[in-house]
Motif scaffolding. Structure first.
Motif, PDB file in Angstrom:
ATOM      1  N   TYR A   1     -51.398 -15.667  10.256  1.00 18.48           N
ATOM      2  CA  TYR A   1     -50.290 -14.842  10.766  1.00 18.48           C
ATOM      3  C   TYR A   1     -50.188 -14.975  12.286  1.00 18.48           C
ATOM      4  N   GLU A   2     -51.346 -14.964  12.959  1.00 22.07           N
ATOM      5  CA  GLU A   2     -51.339 -15.087  14.420  1.00 22.07           C
ATOM      6  C   GLU A   2     -50.740 -16.427  14.856  1.00 22.07           C
ATOM      7  N   LEU A   3     -51.109 -17.496  14.128  1.00 25.23           N
ATOM      8  CA  LEU A   3     -50.556 -18.809  14.460  1.00 25.23           C
ATOM      9  C   LEU A   3     -49.046 -18.836  14.243  1.00 25.23           C
ATOM     10  N   SER A   4     -48.593 -18.212  13.146  1.00 23.93           N
ATOM     11  CA  SER A   4     -47.148 -18.170  12.877  1.00 23.93           C
ATOM     12  C   SER A   4     -46.429 -17.356  13.944  1.00 23.93           C
ATOM     13  N   LYS A   5     -47.062 -16.276  14.407  1.00 30.77           N
ATOM     14  CA  LYS A   5     -46.438 -15.440  15.439  1.00 30.77           C
ATOM     15  C   LYS A   5     -46.378 -16.187  16.774  1.00 30.77           C
ATOM     16  N   ILE A   6     -47.444 -16.939  17.071  1.00 28.86           N
ATOM     17  CA  ILE A   6     -47.433 -17.736  18.301  1.00 28.86           C
ATOM     18  C   ILE A   6     -46.297 -18.756  18.258  1.00 28.86           C
ATOM     19  N   ALA A   7     -46.158 -19.399  17.079  1.00 28.11           N
ATOM     20  CA  ALA A   7     -45.080 -20.382  16.932  1.00 28.11           C
ATOM     21  C   ALA A   7     -43.715 -19.729  17.102  1.00 28.11           C
ATOM     22  N   LEU A   8     -43.558 -18.496  16.574  1.00 28.14           N
ATOM     23  CA  LEU A   8     -42.286 -17.793  16.709  1.00 28.14           C
ATOM     24  C   LEU A   8     -42.059 -17.362  18.161  1.00 28.14           C
ATOM     25  N   ASP A   9     -43.135 -16.902  18.826  1.00 29.25           N
ATOM     26  CA  ASP A   9     -43.005 -16.474  20.220  1.00 29.25           C
ATOM     27  C   ASP A   9     -42.618 -17.638  21.129  1.00 29.25           C
ATOM     28  N   LYS A  10     -43.003 -18.862  20.744  1.00 35.68           N
ATOM     29  CA  LYS A  10     -42.655 -20.020  21.551  1.00 35.68           C
ATOM     30  C   LYS A  10     -41.153 -20.259  21.571  1.00 35.68           C
ATOM     31  N   ASN A  11     -40.441 -19.655  20.636  1.00 37.88           N
ATOM     32  CA  ASN A  11     -38.977 -19.774  20.633  1.00 37.88           C
ATOM     33  C   ASN A  11     -38.337 -18.920  21.722  1.00 37.88           C
ATOM     34  N   ASN A  12     -39.109 -17.984  22.295  1.00 38.28           N
ATOM     35  CA  ASN A  12     -38.623 -17.146  23.392  1.00 38.28           C
ATOM     36  C   ASN A  12     -39.047 -17.786  24.710  1.00 38.28           C
ATOM     37  N   LEU A  13     -38.108 -18.388  25.411  1.00 38.70           N
ATOM     38  CA  LEU A  13     -38.413 -19.063  26.672  1.00 38.70           C
ATOM     39  C   LEU A  13     -38.342 -18.047  27.807  1.00 38.70           C
ATOM     40  N   THR A  14     -39.450 -17.875  28.516  1.00 40.68           N
ATOM     41  CA  THR A  14     -39.519 -16.873  29.579  1.00 40.68           C
ATOM     42  C   THR A  14     -39.805 -17.525  30.927  1.00 40.68           C
ATOM     43  N   ALA A  15     -39.449 -16.806  31.989  1.00 37.17           N
ATOM     44  CA  ALA A  15     -39.724 -17.283  33.345  1.00 37.17           C
ATOM     45  C   ALA A  15     -41.208 -17.155  33.642  1.00 37.17           C
ATOM     46  N   THR A  16     -41.784 -18.156  34.282  1.00 34.50           N
ATOM     47  CA  THR A  16     -43.197 -18.124  34.634  1.00 34.50           C
ATOM     48  C   THR A  16     -43.424 -17.663  36.072  1.00 34.50           C
ATOM     49  N   ILE A  17     -42.339 -17.465  36.819  1.00 33.62           N
ATOM     50  CA  ILE A  17     -42.434 -17.027  38.217  1.00 33.62           C
ATOM     51  C   ILE A  17     -41.308 -16.048  38.515  1.00 33.62           C
ATOM     52  N   ASP A  18     -41.458 -15.329  39.640  1.00 32.68           N
ATOM     53  CA  ASP A  18     -40.326 -14.595  40.200  1.00 32.68           C
ATOM     54  C   ASP A  18     -39.476 -15.598  40.985  1.00 32.68           C
ATOM     55  N   GLY A  19     -38.204 -15.631  40.719  1.00 29.15           N
ATOM     56  CA  GLY A  19     -37.376 -16.600  41.432  1.00 29.15           C
ATOM     57  C   GLY A  19     -35.911 -16.437  41.147  1.00 29.15           C
ATOM     58  N   ILE A  20     -35.171 -17.506  41.403  1.00 29.44           N
ATOM     59  CA  ILE A  20     -33.722 -17.533  41.203  1.00 29.44           C
ATOM     60  C   ILE A  20     -33.390 -18.689  40.261  1.00 29.44           C
ATOM     61  N   VAL A  21     -32.472 -18.448  39.346  1.00 29.94           N
ATOM     62  CA  VAL A  21     -32.046 -19.493  38.410  1.00 29.94           C
ATOM     63  C   VAL A  21     -31.188 -20.496  39.172  1.00 29.94           C
ATOM     64  N   GLN A  22     -31.699 -21.703  39.321  1.00 34.51           N
ATOM     65  CA  GLN A  22     -30.948 -22.745  40.027  1.00 34.51           C
ATOM     66  C   GLN A  22     -29.906 -23.383  39.103  1.00 34.51           C
ATOM     67  N   THR A  23     -30.349 -23.793  37.907  1.00 34.73           N
ATOM     68  CA  THR A  23     -29.413 -24.408  36.956  1.00 34.73           C
ATOM     69  C   THR A  23     -29.766 -24.016  35.526  1.00 34.73           C
ATOM     70  N   ILE A  24     -28.745 -23.917  34.686  1.00 35.34           N
ATOM     71  CA  ILE A  24     -28.902 -23.831  33.231  1.00 35.34           C
ATOM     72  C   ILE A  24     -28.521 -25.201  32.690  1.00 35.34           C
ATOM     73  N   ASN A  25     -29.471 -25.897  32.092  1.00 37.45           N
ATOM     74  CA  ASN A  25     -29.278 -27.311  31.767  1.00 37.45           C
ATOM     75  C   ASN A  25     -28.691 -27.562  30.380  1.00 37.45           C
ATOM     76  N   PHE A  26     -28.613 -26.516  29.531  1.00 38.58           N
ATOM     77  CA  PHE A  26     -28.061 -26.690  28.190  1.00 38.58           C
ATOM     78  C   PHE A  26     -27.173 -25.497  27.855  1.00 38.58           C
ATOM     79  N   LYS A  27     -26.338 -25.687  26.838  1.00 37.79           N
ATOM     80  CA  LYS A  27     -25.452 -24.631  26.381  1.00 37.79           C
ATOM     81  C   LYS A  27     -25.918 -24.095  25.029  1.00 37.79           C
ATOM     82  N   GLN A  28     -25.445 -22.911  24.710  1.00 37.74           N
ATOM     83  CA  GLN A  28     -25.773 -22.308  23.421  1.00 37.74           C
ATOM     84  C   GLN A  28     -25.311 -23.216  22.273  1.00 37.74           C
ATOM     85  N   GLY A  29     -26.201 -23.409  21.296  1.00 37.44           N
ATOM     86  CA  GLY A  29     -25.887 -24.249  20.147  1.00 37.44           C
ATOM     87  C   GLY A  29     -26.385 -25.672  20.272  1.00 37.44           C
ATOM     88  N   GLU A  30     -26.752 -26.097  21.496  1.00 37.26           N
ATOM     89  CA  GLU A  30     -27.270 -27.453  21.666  1.00 37.26           C
ATOM     90  C   GLU A  30     -28.705 -27.540  21.164  1.00 37.26           C
TER      91      GLU A  30
END
Length: 371
Positions: free
Chosen positions: A240-269
């Protein structure tokens, strides 16, 4: 005014002119010397890519270009039905394993023990019946053998009399027919005995299995069985923990405090592992790159504290620190100097900005004082 006074006045004016000229010459030389420690460069910042660790379509983008983000803030979500199903299956596996462990820990009910006792008694009766059938089959075989021996003797005697001319041929044929029938009866009796012995062995095997199960119900599970059931629970939880880790990897989070310079893909790609979905500017790691001649290297060293100024940041001197000195010389970059200066050899210096990070922006021009 007499001639003597005119001479005095002339000398006084000459001294005044010389003094003033000396002051401006000294000031110019001092300013020139001071300016030789000042070099200009543009503020830059490190960039960090927010990358995907899984494959799938981008289900949602949570930020916009130019917006500020905090470390851990959700940037985008990768849609994946497979990982969601795997997580649900893992939850079911945990419940099943916990149920099996609970059964072993609770022990067996008296009703189950009584029911199994009845099964044991049923097979005990079957074994007795089987033993009786085997005994009867043995008696039948003995009788068939006795009858066969008797018919064999009659046949032999009839053949002897026929050969001496004392008996008719039909008597021989009749004796032979009786002998064949007796032989068939013997074979049938043997087959019946073999069948009854096989059935008896089957009853005994079933009785042994039923008895072992009854003993297990009465005595309860062994420590090994309990440990095995607990192991299955732990294994299901790890899955279950492995499955949850795999699911959590679908949530892309910021690793730093900063400013979004570019969004490189669109929804659905569709994206694959390692794809940079967004690029962030690290606003807490700003630095200025300057270029100095070889003669300046003797005046600087790593970790030396310096000051920076900007024409549009009034009344503020910003602190900095030299964090990198290039070990090799290069031609001065073409985009910041004249054609004549481009032929000069310089060394790249990287100065980290230490304070006022809230007002310093990437792209600002700064003068760095290395003195």
């Amino acid at each position: 005014m007499n001639k003597k006074n005119a001479i005095k006045l002339g000398i006084l004016l000459l001294v005044l002119i010389l003094s003033t000229s000396s002051f401006f010459i000294f000031k110019s030389l001092k300013d020139k010397q001071s300016n030789s420690f000042i070099y200009s460069g543009t503020a830059e910042a490190d960039t960090i890519n927010v990358t995907s660790e899984t494959s799938g379509k981008i289900g949602e983008i949570k930020v916009k270009e130019g917006s500020k983000v905090k470390s851990g803030e959700l940037v985008a979500i990768i849609s994946s039905d497979e990982t969601q199903v795997n997580l649900q299956n893992s939850e079911i596996s945990i419940k099943n394993a916990e149920n099996e462990l609970g059964k072993i820990q609770d022990g067996n009910r008296i009703e189950e023990i009584k029911a199994q006792q009845a099964v044991v008694e049923q097979f005990q009766a079957a074994v007795k019946q089987g033993e009786s059938t085997v005994e009867s089959s043995k008696n039948n075989l003995n009788s068939a053998n006795t009858n066969y021996n008797y018919k064999k003797k009659l046949y032999d005697d009839t053949v002897s009399l026929y050969n001496s001319g004392s008996e008719a041929k039909y008597k021989v044929d009749a004796a032979k027919n009786d002998l064949d029938n007796a032989s068939s009866t013997v074979n049938n009796a043997k087959d019946a005995l073999n069948g009854s012995e096989a059935q008896l062995n089957n009853y005994k095997s079933q009785l042994n299995a039923a008895t072992e199960k009854l003993n297990l119900l009465v005595n309860g599970a062994t420590e090994r069985e309990k440990n095995s059931a607990q192991y299955n629970v732990d294994k299901a939880k790890k899955s279950y923990e492995l499955s949850k880790i795999a699911l959590d990897k679908n949530n892309l989070t910021a690793t730093i405090d900063g400013i979004v310079q570019t969004i490189n893909f669109k929804q659905g790609e569709y994206v694959t592992p390692g794809t940079p979905v967004a690029t962030l500017i690290d606003t807490k790691n700003l630095w200025v790159k300057i270029y100095v001649p070889e003669s300046m290297l003797t005046n600087i060293n790593l970790n030396k504290n310096v000051t920076l100024t900007n024409d549009f940041i009034k009344n503020k001197t910003i602190k900095g620190k030299i964090i990198y000195i290039s070990p090799t010389a290069e031609f001065t970059p073409m985009n910041i100097v004249t054609k004549k200066d481009r032929m000069k050899m310089v060394y790249g210096i990287k100065v980290q900005i230490l304070d006022n990070l809230d007002i310093v922006k990437s792209g600002m021009l700064f003068d760095v004082n290395l003195k």
